[in-house]
Design an enzyme around this catalytic site. Structure first.
Site, short mmCIF file in Angstrom:
data_model
loop_
_atom_site.label_atom_id
_atom_site.label_comp_id
_atom_site.label_asym_id
_atom_site.label_seq_id
_atom_site.Cartn_x
_atom_site.Cartn_y
_atom_site.Cartn_z
N ARG A 202 0.89 -1.15 0.10
CA ARG A 202 -0.14 -0.04 0.16
C ARG A 202 0.93 1.08 0.00
O ARG A 202 1.56 1.35 0.85
CB ARG A 202 -0.91 -0.13 1.22
CG ARG A 202 -1.74 -1.15 1.44
CD ARG A 202 -3.12 -1.16 0.60
NE ARG A 202 -3.73 -2.38 0.50
CZ ARG A 202 -4.95 -2.57 1.24
NH1 ARG A 202 -5.23 -1.59 2.19
NH2 ARG A 202 -5.36 -3.73 1.37
N GLU B 228 0.89 3.86 1.20
CA GLU B 228 0.10 5.01 2.26
C GLU B 228 1.24 5.97 2.56
O GLU B 228 2.30 5.76 2.96
CB GLU B 228 -0.23 4.26 3.47
CG GLU B 228 -1.04 2.82 3.49
CD GLU B 228 -2.22 3.14 3.78
OE1 GLU B 228 -2.73 4.20 3.76
OE2 GLU B 228 -3.15 2.08 3.73
N ARG C 140 -0.35 2.63 12.81
CA ARG C 140 -0.90 1.37 12.32
C ARG C 140 -0.85 1.18 10.81
O ARG C 140 -1.42 0.10 10.48
CB ARG C 140 -2.39 1.24 12.96
CG ARG C 140 -3.20 2.16 12.29
CD ARG C 140 -4.59 1.87 12.83
NE ARG C 140 -5.73 2.76 12.57
CZ ARG C 140 -6.90 2.58 12.57
NH1 ARG C 140 -7.30 1.67 13.21
NH2 ARG C 140 -7.71 3.35 12.17
N HIS C 141 -0.20 2.03 10.11
CA HIS C 141 0.01 1.81 8.67
C HIS C 141 1.37 1.48 8.20
O HIS C 141 2.38 2.23 8.65
CB HIS C 141 -0.57 3.07 7.89
CG HIS C 141 -1.93 3.10 7.94
ND1 HIS C 141 -2.52 3.97 8.92
CD2 HIS C 141 -3.04 2.56 7.21
CE1 HIS C 141 -4.05 3.93 8.78
NE2 HIS C 141 -4.30 3.08 7.80
N GLU D 210 -9.42 -1.35 13.96
CA GLU D 210 -9.48 -2.65 12.75
C GLU D 210 -8.40 -3.54 12.66
O GLU D 210 -7.16 -3.08 12.45
CB GLU D 210 -9.80 -1.88 11.77
CG GLU D 210 -10.24 -2.50 10.45
CD GLU D 210 -10.24 -1.77 9.09
OE1 GLU D 210 -10.46 -0.86 8.95
OE2 GLU D 210 -9.57 -2.54 8.11
N SER E 51 -11.19 -6.33 7.39
CA SER E 51 -12.40 -6.01 6.67
C SER E 51 -12.73 -7.31 5.69
O SER E 51 -11.88 -7.71 5.19
CB SER E 51 -12.14 -4.73 6.07
OG SER E 51 -11.52 -4.80 4.86
N ARG F 214 -1.25 -6.36 12.42
CA ARG F 214 -2.17 -5.44 13.27
C ARG F 214 -2.69 -6.46 14.37
O ARG F 214 -2.89 -6.14 15.48
CB ARG F 214 -3.49 -5.09 12.54
CG ARG F 214 -2.82 -3.91 11.70
CD ARG F 214 -4.04 -2.90 11.94
NE ARG F 214 -3.69 -1.81 10.70
CZ ARG F 214 -4.68 -1.17 10.37
NH1 ARG F 214 -5.84 -1.39 10.40
NH2 ARG F 214 -4.20 0.03 9.26
O1 4AD Z 1 -9.35 -3.31 4.95
P1 4AD Z 1 -8.66 -3.58 3.73
O2 4AD Z 1 -7.79 -2.48 2.86
O3 4AD Z 1 -9.20 -4.80 3.00
C1 4AD Z 1 -8.61 -5.30 1.81
O4 4AD Z 1 -7.72 -5.56 1.59
C2 4AD Z 1 -10.00 -6.52 1.46
N1 4AD Z 1 -9.58 -6.89 0.15
C3 4AD Z 1 -10.08 -7.32 2.24
C4 4AD Z 1 -11.31 -8.23 1.73
O5 4AD Z 1 -11.18 -9.41 2.07
N2 4AD Z 1 -12.39 -7.66 1.64
O6 4AD Z 1 -7.33 -4.39 4.40
C5 4AD Z 1 -7.44 -5.69 5.15
C6 4AD Z 1 -6.86 -5.62 6.36
C7 4AD Z 1 -7.12 -4.39 7.53
O7 4AD Z 1 -8.37 -4.63 8.16
C8 4AD Z 1 -5.96 -4.25 8.10
O8 4AD Z 1 -5.73 -5.10 9.36
C9 4AD Z 1 -4.87 -4.48 7.11
O9 4AD Z 1 -5.28 -5.34 6.30
N3 4AD Z 1 -4.27 -3.45 6.62
C10 4AD Z 1 -2.92 -2.78 7.06
N4 4AD Z 1 -2.29 -3.02 7.85
C11 4AD Z 1 -1.12 -2.47 8.04
N5 4AD Z 1 -0.68 -1.35 7.26
C12 4AD Z 1 -1.55 -0.83 6.30
N6 4AD Z 1 -1.30 0.22 5.62
C13 4AD Z 1 -2.83 -1.56 6.10
N7 4AD Z 1 -3.96 -1.61 5.58
C14 4AD Z 1 -4.70 -2.42 6.04
#
Ligand code: 4AD
Length: 466
Positions: free
Chosen positions: A237, A239, A245-246, A389, A392, A440
């Site tokens: 990502r 980000e 937490r990212h 979170e 998701s 996480r």
């Molecule tokens: O919420 P996210 O973006 O959802 C998906 O990727 C969907 N494809 C999931 C699905 O099956 N619908 O990411 C899922 C999880 C988040 O809840 C979080 O725990 C983690 O990935 N996450 C990160 N962890 C660390 N750094 C980041 N930048 C994160 N972004 C998401």
């Protein structure tokens, strides 16, 4: 070959036996005709005492030992003895009477950080300072810059051994539920989650992306009749936000499954999976949990064996009633409101782990199934630990026309995902799934304050090394 004894297995059952260990010089102290060496292996430490005698331990040997630099690797032959009083400074209850030592590899005497400094808890620092002692506080950046030393602390040994068990337990549970492990490409042609957080790269002269998730491919695996699939793999990502937490690269624990009647079948898998993970960690990682707890004290996680599910609209109402009037029933929750809701849920249901369901459509990615009863909402959910979170997920759209419409509405160029949309034209199964962030889960299970503590070599907007 010699018989090696791991330091953590040195107990009084081995009294008077000669053993051979390999570890690091944790501390060394010379006193007259003797040298006291604390040897560390993993998180475990044992004291080895060398006394000059006529036969095996010479003066030169004691002098040599006294000069060994901290963190050097040594092989030590010694006889186990049980001291009258337990040694407070080591983890093992026994000590060794040293016979022979061989330095396998010497560490530079100029260590950038000391393991003792890196391992000291805030509480121990505060108590020491009250008594006038001075300690070096090792900052997060210094730790990460010198990660190969920092990772040697008992707490870090614990964190990454627990992390290993979380992915192991994830696999074990899903395999027991007839899921198939898959591997999907990380070099892909377009964005999988939409939004700006995509790393772009050149793929042999053609524009490409690093996968933001296995989302589109795990769904295609369901269309290919694998029924239930999961993947453990890297997620990228771009980000730009620098938060606790990212990360820009993390480990995704993803699963996807056919849905027979209702999307709550996915939630049932999550409840079973996480009860199994939490109970598994508590059962298998007692030593590791104690090691983490002694540097970073935390409240053990509370969870309900039957799970806890709350509808998004009801969660908003709980927030409104508690005075958080700006909670938007049709938007997403801010980090602050997520935390507040976590507290309210804990007060009411006595759990740190719960699932918030039926999110508003504005807050979800294009592939999320709208609710059949109210199209302003979706068959989707987030899962929280201690108000943050960790997962998701959702039921996904499996009609290609609706999928095309939602992708377009969400600003996605459907040409870049045509193979994905096509996969639903040849007979599509209803399905859903979820994505879990491994770092996480470990961070929040242990109530740590920063995701960099649960990523071995974290990547964030300011860090690409080590
Ligand atoms: O919420 P996210 O973006 O959802 C998906 O990727 C969907 N494809 C999931 C699905 O099956 N619908 O990411 C899922 C999880 C988040 O809840 C979080 O725990 C983690 O990935 N996450 C990160 N962890 C660390 N750094 C980041 N930048 C994160 N972004 C998401």
């Amino acid at each position: 070959g010699h018989k090696w004894t791991p330091v953590r297995t040195l107990t009084s059952a081995l009294d008077k036996q000669e053993v051979l260990i390999r570890g690091r010089v944790h501390t060394v102290r010379a006193k007259g005709k003797s040298a006291f060496l604390v040897v560390r292996e993993g998180g475990a430490t044992v004291q080895v005492a060398f006394f000059v005698d006529e036969k095996v331990v010479s003066k030169q040997m004691v002098k040599y030992i006294s000069g060994l630099s901290k963190e050097s690797i040594v092989d030590v032959w010694g006889v186990v003895s049980v001291p009258p009083e337990a040694l407070a400074s080591t983890t093992q209850q026994v000590e060794l009477s040293g016979r022979k030592i061989y330095a396998v590899n010497k560490a530079t005497p100029q260590l950038p950080i000391s393991v003792d400094d890196a391992a000291r808890s805030e509480q121990a620092i505060a108590e020491g300072e009250k008594k006038g002692e001075k300690y070096v506080r090792v900052s997060q950046d210094t730790r990460l810059n010198n990660r190969s030393i920092d990772l040697r602390t008992p707490a870090n040994q614990g964190i990454f051994r627990i992390q290993s068990q979380v992915s192991q337990l994830f696999r074990e549970y899903l395999l027991s539920q007839k899921f198939v492990e898959i591997h999907t490409p990380k070099l892909i042609s377009g964005s999988s989650e939409g939004g700006a957080s995509v790393f772009h790269l050149q793929y042999l002269g053609q524009p490409a992306c690093l996968a933001q998730s296995p989302q589109l491919y795990k769904q295609m695996a369901i269309m290919a009749d694998f029924g239930r699939v999961f993947e453990v793999g890297p997620v990228f990502r771009a980000e730009k936000s620098f938060t606790h937490r990212h990360l820009t690269e993390f480990t995704g624990l993803d699963f996807e499954m056919e849905i027979k009647e209702h999307y709550e079948e996915v939630l049932d898998v999550i409840d079973g999976l996480f009860v199994s993970i939490f109970e598994g960690i508590n059962a298998r990682c007692q030593e590791e949990l104690e090691a983490v707890n002694s540097q970073y004290p935390y409240e053990p996680l509370q969870f309900l064996p039957q799970g806890c599910r709350i509808k998004f609209a009801d969660g908003i109402q709980m927030l409104h009633e508690a005075g958080f009037k700006d909670a938007d029933p049709h938007g997403d929750l801010s980090t602050e409101l997520e935390r507040e809701l976590g507290k309210l849920v804990k007060e009411k249901y006595h759990t740190d782990f719960y699932i918030l369901t039926d999110f508003p459509i504005e807050a979800r990615p294009f592939y999320t199934m709208p609710s059949p009863v109210d199209p302003r909402y979706t068959n989707s959910f987030d899962v929280f630990i201690r108000g943050e979170e960790i997962i998701s997920g959702a039921q996904r759209i499996h009609e290609p026309e609706l999928l095309t419409k939602r992708a377009t509405e969400c600003g996605i160029d459907v040409k870049t995902i045509s193979a994905y949309i096509d996969a639903f034209k040849y007979g599509a199964l209803p399905h859903g799934g979820a994505g879990v962030g491994l770092e996480r889960v470990v961070m929040l299970f242990l109530a740590l304050n920063n995701i960099r503590k649960t990523s071995m070599f974290p990547r964030d907007p300011q860090r690409l090394t080590p």
